[in-house]
Write an enzyme that holds these catalytic residues in place. Structure first.
Site, PDB file in Angstrom:
ATOM      1  CG  ASP A  57      -1.806   1.128   1.394  1.00  0.00           C
ATOM      2  OD1 ASP A  57      -2.749   1.178   0.600  1.00  0.00           O
ATOM      3  OD2 ASP A  57      -1.608   1.976   2.282  1.00  0.00           O
ATOM      4  CD  GLU A  85      -2.303   2.395  -3.495  1.00  0.00           C
ATOM      5  OE1 GLU A  85      -3.381   2.971  -3.664  1.00  0.00           O
ATOM      6  OE2 GLU A  85      -1.616   2.584  -2.482  1.00  0.00           O
TER       7      GLU A  85
HETATM    8  C1  NOJ Z   1      -4.450   3.160  -0.602  1.00  0.00           C
HETATM    9  C2  NOJ Z   1      -5.622   2.311  -0.294  1.00  0.00           C
HETATM   10  O1  NOJ Z   1      -6.048   1.673  -1.470  1.00  0.00           O
HETATM   11  C3  NOJ Z   1      -6.684   3.202   0.283  1.00  0.00           C
HETATM   12  O2  NOJ Z   1      -7.900   2.523   0.440  1.00  0.00           O
HETATM   13  C4  NOJ Z   1      -6.179   3.733   1.602  1.00  0.00           C
HETATM   14  O3  NOJ Z   1      -7.105   4.667   2.110  1.00  0.00           O
HETATM   15  C5  NOJ Z   1      -4.828   4.431   1.426  1.00  0.00           C
HETATM   16  N1  NOJ Z   1      -3.914   3.689   0.615  1.00  0.00           N
HETATM   17  C6  NOJ Z   1      -4.176   4.647   2.766  1.00  0.00           C
HETATM   18  O4  NOJ Z   1      -3.726   3.427   3.299  1.00  0.00           O
END
Ligand code: NOJ
Length: 553
Positions: A205, A247
Site C-alpha cells: 500500500d 500501489e
Molecule cells: C491506498 C488504499 O487503497 C486506500 O484505500 C487507503 O485509504 C490508502 N492507501 C491509505 O492506506
C-alpha cells in the site's frame, strides 16, 4: 527480466481483489469473514482466477477501511483469527489459488500502541521518533493533500505530544518514520511473520510515501526505493516465489522505478486505467495507444498490474497522474450522477460508470485480459454489480457481494440492519437479479462471459506471457496489437467506440497464414496485405495467426 521472474506464478496471473468484510459472512453476524471467504473459494476456482488479493484483515478501528492498523501480526476479530487464516490459505492452495495480503508500510492507526507510546514519550526520545513529528506544520509543504475531502493539511496537532504529526492520509493514520532503523526492522519483521504463515504475495500500500524530504512532493524518494529493495531481499530469503506488487498512483515514468530488477515485481498501472476509461469515454484510441507505448517502453514484459476499478475512487489526481485532457474526457464522457466526485477522483463502481452498458463493460475487461500484465478483477465486477451512492467516503463501492436472489443477496443470514453495508437494490442492479446464482444459469450473462474469457486466456499462453507489439489500426476508434511467444501468435483488435468500425490490416508479414478467431471459433481469410476486419460497437476479437506448435495444434 531474469529467468526466475519469467517462471514465477504471477506472470500473467489474473488477480481477484476482494474485501473480506463484504464478501461472505460465515458466522451470521452480518460481517463478511475468513470462514465465509473460505467457503467461496470453489466459486473463484470455477471463475478461473489465479490469485486473490485481500484488502487489510488486521485489527483496526476501521477509520480507513482497515488501512489503519493497530496490530500488524494478527487478524481482526470480526474476520476470524490466525487459525481461520491458516484454513483459508490451506483451502486456497488446495484449489490452486494464491493469496496476496495488503501490507501497509507507510502508516499505522493512531490507536496503534507505538503511536500512543510515541505521543506520551518525551520529545527527541526513541519512542517519539517512531513517527514523523514537527513543531512547524509548514514542513514538506509541497506534498499534496491526498484525501482533500477530509483533510486540509498533512499535519495534525497532538495535544499530548505538544507537536504536529505527519499523515499523508487521514489524521487517524500517522506516518511511520522510516529514518528510524527500529521502524524498518519492525516492518521487515511483519513481512517475515506473514511469509512464515505461507502467504504468496503482498500488495504494498502507498509505497511512494515512506520517506519525506523538504522541497519535494515526498514521493518515490531514493531512500524509499532503498527500503523497498530491503523488502525484496527479505522475501527472497524465504526461498519461494513471493509477489511484491506496488500501489503507486503515479505516472508511468514515476511508477516504473519500483520495477527495477532488484526491487518490486509488479506495479499497478493507474495511468493506463485512466486511459482505458478515457478511450471508452471519447470513442478514440489515440491516447491509450500512447500510454501503452510508454508503459512498455518504461518496463517491458508483463509486470504491470491492470485494474479497472478497485475499492477506492477512480483516482485521477491533480493532473499529475494523467494529462488534464484525459481527466476532462473521463469527467465529461462517463456517467457519474450527482455527488460522486471524491478527493481527486470519481467514486463509482464500473457498471454504473459505464451507465450499465454491458458492451463497454466487456470491452474494457477484454482489453485487460489481453494486454501484457496481470489483469485485476474487482469483486462483483464479474456480475456488473452496482453501487450505493450516498454512503460515506468510498463505501458506495464496497457493498456486500451478491450471491443469490435470497435475503441479503446470500451474503449473510443476519437481519439487514446488522449488515456491514446495505446490499444493492438500486434499479437495474438489484441483487435479486444481479447475483452469482442467477448469472451462472444464464448462458449469456456477464459472469459466464468472464469465465469463458478466462478459460480461453488460460489456453492462449501468448496472452499471458507473450511479447507485445502495437500495430497500425488506421482507424481512430480501434486498437490492434499482437501478443507473441515463440510458438503462438495472437492478434487482438478492439473498438472503443459505440459505432461499428471496419478496417483493413496489413498482415503481409504472415502472407498466406491461416487466421482463426478464437472467441467465436471461426476461420478468417488467409493473412494478406489487405486483411478486412469488421468490429461492431465496442467489439473485440482474438485471432490465432498461423499454426500453433503446441496447445492448439
Ligand atoms: C491506498 C488504499 O487503497 C486506500 O484505500 C487507503 O485509504 C490508502 N492507501 C491509505 O492506506
Amino acid at each position: 527480466m531474469g529467468m526466475s521472474a519469467t517462471n514465477s506464478w504471477w506472470n500473467g496471473a489474473v488477480i481477484y481483489q476482494l474485501i473480506p468484510r463484504s464478501y461472505s459472512d460465515g458466522n451470521g453476524d452480518g460481517i463478511g469473514d475468513l470462514q465465509g471467504l473460505t467457503s467461496r473459494l470453489s466459486y473463484l476456482r470455477w471463475l478461473g482466477v489465479d490469485a486473490i488479493w485481500l484488502t487489510p484483515i488486521y485489527p483496526s478501528p476501521l477509520q480507513d477501511g482497515g488501512y489503519d492498523i493497530t496490530d500488524f501480526e494478527n487478524i481482526h476479530p470480526e474476520l476470524g483469527d490466525l487459525a481461520a487464516f491458516h484454513r483459508l490459505l490451506t483451502v486456497a492452495h488446495g484449489q490452486g489459488i494464491r493469496v496476496i495480503l495488503d501490507l501497509v508500510l507507510n502508516h499505522t492507526s493512531q490507536l496503534h500502541p507505538w503511536f500512543q507510546r510515541a505521543r506520551w514519550a518525551p520529545k527527541e526520545s526513541q519512542e517519539r521518533d517512531v513517527y514523523v513529528w514537527s513543531d512547524d506544520p509548514s514542513r514538506y509543504s509541497e506534498a499534496p493533500v491526498l484525501f482533500r475531502n477530509f483533510e486540509s493539511s498533512n499535519w495534525q496537532w497532538d495535544e499530548v505530544a505538544g507537536q504536529y504529526y505527519f499523515h499523508r492520509f487521514l489524521r487517524h493514520q500517522p506516518d511511520l518514520n522510516y529514518e528510524n532503523p527500529w521502524v524498518q526492522a519492525q516492518m521487515l519483521g511483519v513481512v517475515d511473520f506473514w511469509l512464515e504463515r505461507g502467504v504468496d504475495g503482498f500488495r504494498l500500500d502507498a509505497v511512494p510515501f515512506l520517506f519525506e524530504t523538504d522541497g519535494t512532493r515526498c514521493e518515490g524518494l531514493p531512500e524509499t526505493h532503498d527500503f523497498l529493495k530491503k523488502v525484496r531481499k527479505r522475501v527472497e530469503s524465504a526461498g519461494r516465489d513471493i509477489l511484491l506488487l506496488a500501489e503507486a498512483i503515479q505516472p508511468v515514468e514515476e511508477a516504473a522505478p519500483y520495477l527495477a530488477d532488484d526491487e518490486l515485481h509488479g506495479a499497478f498501472n493507474f495511468a493506463l486505467t485512466a486511459n482505458l476509461f478515457a478511450a471508452v469515454a471519447s470513442g478514440r484510441s489515440h491516447n491509450l495507444r500512447l500510454c501503452l507505448n510508454d508503459s512498455q517502453h518504461a518496463v517491458s514484459g508483463c509486470r504491470w498490474a491492470l485494474p479497472l476499478r478497485n475499492h477506492d475512487e477512480l483516482w485521477l489526481g491533480d493532473g499529475h497522474l494523467v494529462s488534464e485532457e484525459v481527466i476532462k474526457t473521463i469527467r465529461t464522457g462517463l456517467h457519474q450522477g450527482h455527488g460522486h466526485w471524491l478527493n481527486w477522483g470519481i467514486n463509482r463502481r464500473l457498471a454504473p460508470l459505464l451507465n450499465g452498458d454491458p458492451r463497454a463493460n466487456r470491452l474494457l475487461h477484454a482489453l485487460i485480459y489481453s494486454l501484457p500484465g496481470m489483469p485485476c478483477l474487482y469483486y462483483g465486477d464479474e456480475l456488473g454489480m452496482g453501487d450505493w451512492p450516498g454512503l460515506r467516503d468510498r463505501d458506495p463501492n464496497r457493498t456486500p457481494m451478491a450471491w443469490t436472489p435470497a435475503r441479503n443477496g446470500g451474503f449473510s443470514n443476519a437481519p439487514e440492519p446488522l449488515l456491514v453495508l446495505p446490499p444493492i437494490t438500486a434499479p437495474g442492479y438489484d441483487y435479486r437479479v444481479v447475483n452469482v446464482e442467477v448469472q451462472k444459469q444464464l448462458p449469456g450473462s456477464l459472469l459466464n462471459w468472464h469465465r469463458r474469457m478466462l478459460t480461453c486466456r488460460r489456453l492462449l499462453h501468448a496472452l499471458r506471457l507473450g511479447d507485445f507489439e502495437l500495430l497500425d489500426a488506421s482507424h481512430p476508434s480501434v486498437i490492434v496489437f499482437l501478443r507473441c511467444t515463440e510458438t503462438m501468435k495472437v492478434l487482438v483488435a478492439a473498438n472503443v467506440s459505440a459505432a461499428g468500425a471496419s478496417l483493413r490490416l496489413d498482415l503481409s508479414r504472415w502472407e498466406g497464414a491461416r487466421t482463426r478467431e478464437v472467441l467465436w471459433g471461426c476461420e478468417y481469410p488467409m493473412a494478406n496485405k489487405d486483411w478486412f476486419v469488421y468490429l461492431p460497437s465496442y467489439g473485440f476479437s482474438w485471432w490465432l495467426i498461423g499454426e500453433v506448435e503446441d496447445t492448439f495444434k
